[in-house]
Write an enzyme that holds these catalytic residues in place. Structure first.
Site: not given
Ligand SMILES: [Fe+2]
Ligand SMILES: [Fe+2]
Length: 332
Positions: A33, A76, A114, A117, A167, A170, A199-200, A203
């Site tokens: 995305w 971020e 990242e 974000h 990670e 977050t 996403d976090e 990660h």
């Molecule tokens: Fe992150």
């Molecule tokens: Fe992030």
């Protein structure tokens, strides 16, 4: 062999699998995305109507919520700090005869993910009309200037403990903001925060996998590195945050209080994350430890209970503290 040389060897050993890490934990650029997918499309005639709607719905969100969303955005947006820090870790090398080594490639692609974000959250804040963007931008520039020190030095083991922890932290906080946004009727903002949280989580799974693999080949040193990080406490990436005209780090405590007050990230979450890491790495089952590492393990296994007792006694001030980022007159 020195401890440092062993670490370098372990990093080189893990680096052989870097392609599978990228494949398993990151998403190709063309498939992932992008911020535009979640924002009003400025090429369309419907843009202004969509922005008007976004601004109307944003009026329902309370003061602490905006403070936390701004703080999260700034955290971020300070990504250059984290990338340059991690590029300097032992075993990461962007200046080999062939250019990037595997770890540098990983870091670039992690950074690429990242970077979306802060981009997405910043654009949302700008469109919302609820925050003073100039103040937000000043804080961001200060935070990048001020840098940060997670206390990991250039040690990959300590750095991977830090990133595994952060990670997940977050993930927790973006996910909570998503839940709150939904509760206040802002489904689009909720989706924004939820997709970032996703996403976090990926990660987190990646970095904790790196640590897991290090435990398999160098258990005692990995245990000591984990203990070291938890003894000195995991610092938040924004711990040096300040507002315009203020001294370094002076905004962190009140930002953190806002987050605790609305339940986005609390002292109990810190303990939960530690417990999850203990469970994930099966700290209680790791064998082949030196006496010193055995002690470190005992410390780590007892730490969540100890920290829970401290967290339970903590009192968060109930009164909202004001920030230059958010004009109280604009917030209901
Ligand atoms: Fe992150
Ligand atoms: Fe992030």
């Amino acid at each position: 062999m020195s401890i440092q040389n062993v670490r370098l060897e372990v990093m080189q050993f893990l680096e052989k699998n870097i392609d599978s890490f990228v494949e398993n934990y990151l998403i190709p650029v063309e498939k992932i995305w992008q911020p535009s997918d979640l924002l009003p499309n400025s090429e369309k005639d419907t843009f202004l109507d969509e922005v008007t709607e976004l601004r109307e719905i944003a009026k329902e969100l309370p003061y602490d919520f905006w403070v936390v969303l701004v703080g999260d955005t700034i955290t971020e947006e300070a990504l250059p700090t984290y990338e340059s820090w991690l590029m300097d870790v032992e075993g990461v090398d962007q200046k080999t005869a062939n250019g990037d080594n595997g770890w540098a490639k990983w870091l670039r692609q992690w950074t690429g993910e990242e970077n979306r974000h802060g981009d997405l959250l910043n654009k949302y804040l700008y469109l919302s009309g609820r925050v003073n963007m100039r103040e937000v931008e000043i804080t961001t520039q200060h935070l990048i200037n001020d840098g940060f020190d997670p206390g990991t030095d250039r040690d990959p083991y300590k750095n991977f403990v830090f990133t595994s922890f952060q990670e997940l932290a977050t993930y927790v906080s973006h996910n909570r903001v998503a839940q709150l946004a939904k509760k206040f009727g802002d489904n689009k903002l909720s989706k924004i925060c939820k997709i970032i949280a996703g996403d976090e989580m990926r990660h987190h799974l990646a970095y904790s996998e790196f640590v897991d693999r290090i435990f398999k080949v160098d258990p005692s040193q990995m245990m000591l590195a984990f203990e070291y990080m938890m003894k000195k406490k995991i610092t938040m990436p924004a711990h040096l945050i300040r507002e315009s005209g203020e001294s370094i780090g002076s905004a962190f405590e009140k930002f953190s209080e806002s987050a605790q007050r609305i339940g986005v990230y609390t002292a109990m979450d810190y303990v939960d994350i530690l417990e999850k890491l203990n469970a994930k790495w099966e700290i209680d089952k790791i064998g082949n430890l030196t006496d010193e590492a055995e002690k470190a393990r005992d410390y780590l296994l007892k730490l969540p209970a100890r920290m829970t007792r401290i967290a339970e006694r903590m009192v968060v001030p109930s009164e909202e503290k004001l920030f230059k980022w958010v004009q109280p007159a604009l917030i209901k």
